[in-house]
Design a protein around this motif. Structure first.
Motif: not given
Length: 109
Positions: A41-47, A54-55, A70-77, A79-87
């Motif tokens: 789902t996250l990857q679909s947002f990014i795509d 997204v961030i 900050k320079q290497n934001i990953t899917l795992a990071l 998903l671990k910190n969902p508040t990184l996703i802009k809402r």
């Protein structure tokens, strides 16, 4: 069916929900703190819109990341910190939009 992703206590989410409800638009709300989103789902947002949209770089969570993170934001990071996703993240038949934009939302009504 329109899906709105976010966290329920976010002011922007509340504003977006109120707006859609006033427009008579049905939507499903997914709180990604209570119901974590999948990597796919996250990857679909990014795509759809790209990492930059997204961030949420103004979030406390983002500001608390190390410079290296900050320079290497990953899917795992993320998903671990969902508040990184802009809402909110709004998923409709026509695509994905991030953030609350009245013009975009009015087209749904």
């Amino acid at each position: 069916m329109i899906k709105m992703y976010g966290i329920k206590n976010c002011d922007t989410i509340k504003k977006a929900q109120k707006f859609l409800t006033a427009q008579g638009v049905d939507f499903e709300f997914i709180d990604f703190r209570q119901d974590p989103i999948s990597e796919q789902t996250l990857q679909s947002f990014i795509d759809a819109v790209g990492w930059e949209k997204v961030i949420n770089k103004r979030s406390t969570t983002y500001r608390n990341l190390s410079d290296e993170e900050k320079q290497n934001i990953t899917l795992a990071l993320t998903l671990k910190n969902p508040t990184l996703i802009k809402r909110p993240v709004l998923v409709t038949e026509s695509g994905v939009s991030v953030g609350f934009d009245k013009e975009t939302y009015q087209k749904l009504g």
